[in-house]
Structure formats: structure tokens, C-alpha cells
Design an enzyme around this catalytic site. Structure first.
Site, PDB file in Angstrom:
ATOM      1  N   GLU A  77       0.826  -1.207   0.000  1.00 34.28           N
ATOM      2  CA  GLU A  77       0.000   0.000   0.000  1.00 34.28           C
ATOM      3  C   GLU A  77       0.863   1.261   0.000  1.00 34.28           C
ATOM      4  OE1 GLU A  77      -3.057   0.615  -0.581  1.00 34.28           O
ATOM      5  OE2 GLU A  77      -3.664  -1.465  -0.727  1.00 34.28           O
ATOM      6  N   TYR A  97      -6.409   6.869   4.291  1.00 35.44           N
ATOM      7  CA  TYR A  97      -6.620   5.866   3.245  1.00 35.44           C
ATOM      8  C   TYR A  97      -5.872   4.571   3.566  1.00 35.44           C
ATOM      9  CZ  TYR A  97      -5.735   2.962  -0.673  1.00 35.44           C
ATOM     10  OH  TYR A  97      -5.609   1.842  -1.441  1.00 35.44           O
ATOM     11  N   ASP A 137      -9.599   4.532  -2.940  1.00 35.79           N
ATOM     12  CA  ASP A 137      -8.422   4.922  -3.726  1.00 35.79           C
ATOM     13  C   ASP A 137      -8.925   5.533  -5.041  1.00 35.79           C
ATOM     14  OD1 ASP A 137      -9.270   2.823  -5.296  1.00 35.79           O
ATOM     15  OD2 ASP A 137      -7.306   1.859  -5.437  1.00 35.79           O
ATOM     16  N   CYS A 176     -14.117  -0.436 -15.190  1.00 34.03           N
ATOM     17  CA  CYS A 176     -14.571   0.958 -15.098  1.00 34.03           C
ATOM     18  C   CYS A 176     -13.358   1.863 -15.306  1.00 34.03           C
ATOM     19  CB  CYS A 176     -15.234   1.209 -13.748  1.00 34.03           C
ATOM     20  SG  CYS A 176     -16.160   2.741 -13.702  1.00 34.03           S
ATOM     21  N   CYS A 227     -18.663  -0.864 -19.923  1.00 38.05           N
ATOM     22  CA  CYS A 227     -19.929  -1.000 -19.193  1.00 38.05           C
ATOM     23  C   CYS A 227     -20.663  -2.289 -19.558  1.00 38.05           C
ATOM     24  CB  CYS A 227     -20.812   0.218 -19.435  1.00 38.05           C
ATOM     25  SG  CYS A 227     -20.036   1.754 -18.900  1.00 38.05           S
ATOM     26  N   CYS A 266     -19.734  -4.965 -17.185  1.00 38.53           N
ATOM     27  CA  CYS A 266     -19.656  -4.565 -15.774  1.00 38.53           C
ATOM     28  C   CYS A 266     -20.747  -5.230 -14.931  1.00 38.53           C
ATOM     29  CB  CYS A 266     -19.781  -3.055 -15.686  1.00 38.53           C
ATOM     30  SG  CYS A 266     -19.703  -2.480 -13.975  1.00 38.53           S
ATOM     31  N   CYS A 325     -25.899   1.262 -12.051  1.00 36.80           N
ATOM     32  CA  CYS A 325     -25.059   2.445 -12.275  1.00 36.80           C
ATOM     33  C   CYS A 325     -25.838   3.609 -12.891  1.00 36.80           C
ATOM     34  CB  CYS A 325     -23.888   2.059 -13.184  1.00 36.80           C
ATOM     35  SG  CYS A 325     -22.764   3.420 -13.473  1.00 36.80           S
TER      36      CYS A 325
HETATM   37 FE1  SF4 Z   1     -18.291   1.965 -14.440  1.00 34.36          FE
HETATM   38 FE2  SF4 Z   1     -20.923   2.143 -14.251  1.00 34.36          FE
HETATM   39 FE3  SF4 Z   1     -19.826   1.462 -16.578  1.00 34.36          FE
HETATM   40 FE4  SF4 Z   1     -19.754  -0.229 -14.494  1.00 34.36          FE
HETATM   41  S1  SF4 Z   1     -21.535   0.479 -15.606  1.00 34.36           S
HETATM   42  S2  SF4 Z   1     -18.060   0.267 -15.900  1.00 34.36           S
HETATM   43  S3  SF4 Z   1     -19.555   1.183 -12.773  1.00 34.36           S
HETATM   44  S4  SF4 Z   1     -19.584   3.413 -15.509  1.00 34.36           S
END
Ligand code: SF4
Length: 356
Positions: free
Chosen positions: A53, A136, A154, A206, A213, A216, A222
Site C-alpha cells: 500500500e 486511506y 483509492d 470501469c 460498461c 460490468c 449504475c
Molecule cells: Fe463503471 Fe458504471 Fe460502466 Fe460499471 S456500468 S463500468 S460502474 S460506468
């Protein structure tokens, strides 16, 4: 504080979706205990988590990975690092930037060895009290090494959460809101896996410029995706241009081809690192730069070295000369073959400009 649920779904459903994705897609990183090994009962070594870290602060995974292995081989545990001379640690750190981290690494290792019997404390609060461990890093170690439900934010997680909730406030003002929203989706169990899963999602899916997306696991939650505008988040305040500073550095060479180096003061930028003697770095070029040269010699300008630090751009004028007969180095100065000196990047550039 109550938040709108992204896309009207239950916040509690986010962690299971992310953890299921992490179980299949976790990055294999040298300091990490992956989800399979964790399920089989393996636990991360807090020393390894701490070391990674600190090294990863402001430095990329690709740069850190090979250097982390070198550190771990040389100092396999916190007591070994505590017993090492500071010089060796700052030397090993060369090229990783932000040198205060190397000094804090040593101080923290000594505090853990002396005040905690060589065992890292396992709460955010106690970790925070150690040198070089900020909010953090304390949360990251508490979550990853000890599975404490400590929300970690982060750069990757900041981006994921800002998009998930389509946070309109620009960064850095949005940081408290992002931290709170991150807390609102944090699970009580598998905290370490969740932290690393969000980090991996930010790094692999992301992504800053081209988020994937379609792949994802959080797309259904989202808000930025629903607006078809993922890359508009996080919003950013307009950046101020970095100021330019200037200075001069002097490469004095002896009959053996060695160069004169000196150690910079412990405190301040590049503290404790080796460098060429030189002037202060100021907005105006020093008018009497050559008067500050380490010897009265036949100095020739050989070029310039450019480097960008976090808060400013630096242009160094580089001068080189043969050491005059009878020259004696000052206290804190040493002759070294340039290729053997462990130098920060800006000084490597300065030496190169002196030799070209
Ligand atoms: Fe990022 Fe949202 Fe796209 Fe997933 S859906 S990659 S969280 S912008």
C-alpha cells in the site's frame, strides 16, 4: 445520511454482485491473497499489505510489482526492515518517487517493531497512529489484512463510486460525499475482498477513458451508465497550471571519471537522496548560478534536464567540468561512478544531460 439508490435498486445487492465478479476475475498480484486462497483459510501478511500500500501510493501497479518483490526479498518482515540502515531503504527506493514514503517506511517499521513487538495493530485507529499511515492506508490495511469493514477509497474506487451514483460535485470537493457513498455499499463481511474487487473493477472495467460498461457487474445499478454518460464522471474542477521552476546542477568529474554527489537534506523534496550539487529551484533562474558551483573550474553548459513533480515543472541547467587540481570534496559529498549512484529520476536525467 440517506442516499438515493442508484437506478432504484437495493444498495445491499451491490456487494454480492461485485464479490461474485471478483471471485472469477480477481487480478493475480504479488502482494495479494486471492479469493480462492482466502476461502481456503489463507490470510494476508499485514507487513506485505502495508508495504504494497505504501509503494502503490501515487505509483502504478506495473511499476510497483517487480520492485515490491525486491523489497520483500531484502527485508522479509517488519523487524528486518526496522533493523536496516535508512540509507539502504532510500537507495532501494530510487526511481519510485515521493521519497518521504521511504523514510516513513523505515520509521513505521521501527514503530511496529519497538512499540508493537513486530506485530501490526489491527484497527484503523491504531494503524493511523503509525508514521506514514494516513486515513486511506489505515482503512486499506484494516480491510485487506484484517477484514475490518473499513471503506477504502483509492483513485479507482473513487471513479467507480462517482459513476455509480452520478455524483455531480466535482473532485476534490466531492471526496467526503464519495467516502460516504462508498460506506453505504460496503459489506460487513469479506471487506478485504470487496475493497480489492472494487479496485480491480476500476482498473479492468470501469476504466478512466473507456469504461467497459457492457462487461460490468454493476451496470444494472449504475446511474452514469443509465444516463449513457459514464466518462462524464467523476466531475473535475478545472486544473490550475503547474508553475515552472528553474535551477542549475553541477557535474564535477575527477580523473577516475567519478562524479561528485551530495546527499540532500533529510527534510523536503527528495529528502535524504543523492543528487548533483546545485542551486535552489526557484521561479526565476538564479542569476548567479555558477557562483554556487562546488569548485572554481572551467564549467561548460552541457544541456538541460526537464522533470515534472506533483506541484511544479522543473528545468535544470546542467554544467560539467573536470575537478581542478587540489580540489577537496566537502562534508556530505562523495565521488561515485555515475552508473553506480542510486539516484532519483530527476538526478538521473541531470547526469544524462551532463554526459551526453
Ligand atoms: Fe463503471 Fe458504471 Fe460502466 Fe460499471 S456500468 S463500468 S460502474 S460506468
Amino acid at each position: 445520511m440517506a442516499f438515493d439508490t442508484p437506478r432504484g435498486k437495493n444498495l445491499n445487492a451491490i456487494a454480492p454482485a461485485l464479490l461474485a465478479w471478483y471471485d472469477k476475475n480477481a487480478r493475480d498480484l504479488p502482494w495479494r491473497v486471492g479469493p480462492k486462497a482466502r476461502k481456503a483459510g489463507a490470510r494476508p501478511d499485514p507487513y506485505a499489505v502495508w508495504l504494497s500500500e505504501i509503494m502503490l501510493q501515487q505509483t502504478t501497479v506495473a511499476t510497483v510489482a517487480p520492485r515490491y518483490d525486491e523489497f520483500l526479498k531484502r527485508w522479509p518482515d517488519v523487524k528486518a526492515m526496522a533493523a536496516a540502515p535508512l540509507d539502504e531503504i532510500t537507495g532501494q527506493w530510487a526511481g519510485l518517487g515521493y521519497y518521504a514514503r521511504a523514510r516513513n517506511l523505515h520509521k513505521c517499521a521501527q514503530a511496529v517493531a519497538v512499540e508493537h513487538g513486530g506485530v501490526f495493530p489491527d484497527t484503523e485507529e491504531a494503524l493511523r497512529a503509525l508514521p506514514g499511515i494516513g486515513a486511506y492506508t489505515a482503512a486499506a490495511i484494516a480491510a485487506i489484512a484484517f477484514d475490518r469493514p473499513a471503506p477504502v477509497v483509492d483513485g479507482n474506487i473513487e471513479r467507480v463510486v462517482a459513476r455509480l451514483f452520478a455524483i455531480e460535485t466535482p473532485i476534490p470537493k466531492a471526496k467526503p460525499e464519495i467516502k460516504e457513498r462508498t460506506g453505504s455499499i460496503w459489506p460487513k463481511k469479506r471487506s478485504g475482498d470487496f475493497a480489492q474487487g472494487l479496485m480491480d473493477l476500476g482498473a479492468m472495467v470501469c476504466k478512466p477513458k473507456a469504461p467497459l460498461c457492457d462487461m460490468c457487474p454493476l451496470a444494472g445499478f449504475c446511474a452514469a451508465f443509465a444516463r449513457g454518460d459514464a466518462t462524464a464522471y467523476p466531475k473535475r474542477a478545472a486544473k490550475k497550471p503547474k508553475p515552472q521552476r528553474r535551477g542549475a546542477a553541477f557535474a564535477l568529474v575527477n580523473a577516475k571519471g567519478e562524479m561528485l554527489f551530495e546527499r540532500r537534506p533529510e527534510k523536503g523534496l527528495l529528502g535524504g537522496m543523492l543528487g548533483l550539487p546545485g542551486t535552489a529551484w526557484t521561479e526565476e533562474a538564479p542569476a548567479d548560478g555558477l557562483k554556487q558551483a562546488p569548485a572554481n573550474a572551467n564549467w561548460k553548459k552541457t544541456g538541460e534536464a526537464q522533470h515534472t513533480f506533483t506541484h511544479f515543472h522543473l528545468t535544470l541547467e546542467i554544467y560539467a567540468a573536470r575537478a581542478p587540481r587540489g580540489f577537496r570534496r566537502g562534508a556530505g559529498q562523495q565521488w561515485l561512478a555515475p552508473e553506480e549512484a542510486q539516484l532519483p529520476t530527476v538526478m538521473k536525467k541531470a547526469v544524462k544531460a551532463a554526459c551526453d
